[in-house]
Design a protein around this motif. Structure first.
Motif, PDB file in Angstrom:
ATOM      1  N   GLU A 189       0.847  -1.192   0.000  1.00 21.99           N
ATOM      2  CA  GLU A 189       0.000   0.000   0.000  1.00 21.99           C
ATOM      3  C   GLU A 189       0.887   1.248   0.000  1.00 21.99           C
ATOM      4  O   GLU A 189       0.964   1.980   0.991  1.00 21.99           O
ATOM      5  N   PRO A 190       1.584   1.502  -1.112  1.00 20.73           N
ATOM      6  CA  PRO A 190       2.575   2.579  -1.137  1.00 20.73           C
ATOM      7  C   PRO A 190       1.999   3.995  -0.982  1.00 20.73           C
ATOM      8  O   PRO A 190       2.739   4.911  -0.645  1.00 20.73           O
ATOM      9  N   ALA A 191       0.695   4.192  -1.186  1.00 23.50           N
ATOM     10  CA  ALA A 191       0.087   5.515  -1.023  1.00 23.50           C
ATOM     11  C   ALA A 191      -0.259   5.808   0.433  1.00 23.50           C
ATOM     12  O   ALA A 191      -0.631   6.921   0.767  1.00 23.50           O
ATOM     13  N   LYS A 192      -0.131   4.815   1.302  1.00 25.13           N
ATOM     14  CA  LYS A 192      -0.367   5.003   2.735  1.00 25.13           C
ATOM     15  C   LYS A 192       0.986   5.146   3.424  1.00 25.13           C
ATOM     16  O   LYS A 192       1.587   4.178   3.882  1.00 25.13           O
ATOM     17  N   LEU A 193       1.449   6.396   3.452  1.00 29.90           N
ATOM     18  CA  LEU A 193       2.737   6.678   4.065  1.00 29.90           C
ATOM     19  C   LEU A 193       2.558   7.084   5.525  1.00 29.90           C
ATOM     20  O   LEU A 193       1.471   7.460   5.946  1.00 29.90           O
TER      21      LEU A 193
END
Length: 190
Positions: free
Chosen positions: A100-104
């Motif tokens: 889930e790379p957009a959940k930083l």
């Protein structure tokens, strides 16, 4: 139990006094940008509108993202304060889960817990919509930013991005405009 209620009420009062957007219940879980590419996201973004918060003062706000190391994004936030000085803070962000790379998660102070930094929507070249939320048990505090690669943005784009927040249960009507006036903000370029 009574101590928890007193602490919660005190915290709620402090947040309300500072114009935070406080909502009942747990944080919403909006959908994030599919196939997020951090490399394309790097660079400078201008703050166009945001939900009010206690930690971001000033006008002409920008966020600049750079590759710090593999999987770690450097963060530089800057703003022009009322007295003419430039306030800046540095930190770093990284995805908690590579799937889930957009959940930083972003950290500005060593030893402090990271804050969520969720990219809900971006085209990488003109707009981004970022959401964050902090749970306090019986209520939560919403944070959101609409940012652009330039100091302005089309009203239609702002409307569309606010619609994404609204559909996720976030009160986008509370968003405030960040002044990006060319003359005022010229001090940021010196």
């Amino acid at each position: 139990m009574k101590a928890i209620q007193v602490i919660s009420l005190t915290l709620l009062s402090v947040l309300a006094a500072n114009a935070q957007v406080i909502m009942p219940g747990k944080c919403p879980k909006p959908a994030v940008q599919e196939n997020f590419d951090a490399a394309r996201y790097l660079g400078k973004w201008y703050d166009i509108q945001k939900l009010p918060d206690i930690f971001q003062e000033g006008e002409c706000s920008t966020a600049t993202y750079s590759l710090k190391s593999p999987g770690v994004v450097g963060v530089l936030n800057r703003a022009l304060l009322a007295d003419g000085t430039i306030n800046s803070i540095t930190g770093y962000a990284k995805a908690k889960d590579p799937s889930e790379p957009a959940k930083l998660s972003v950290t500005f102070f060593e030893g402090s817990p990271p804050a969520p930094y969720w990219v809900l929507s971006t085209d990488y070249k003109s707009y981004t919509l970022v959401y964050s939320c902090t749970d306090y048990g019986t209520f939560h505090v919403d944070f959101a930013w609409i940012m652009s690669r330039s100091p302005g943005m089309l009203r239609e784009t702002i409307h569309d991005l606010k619609s994404i927040l609204t559909s996720a249960g976030v009160n986008a009507d509370k968003m405030i405009v960040t002044n990006q006036d060319k003359v005022l903000c010229s001090a940021m370029n010196q």
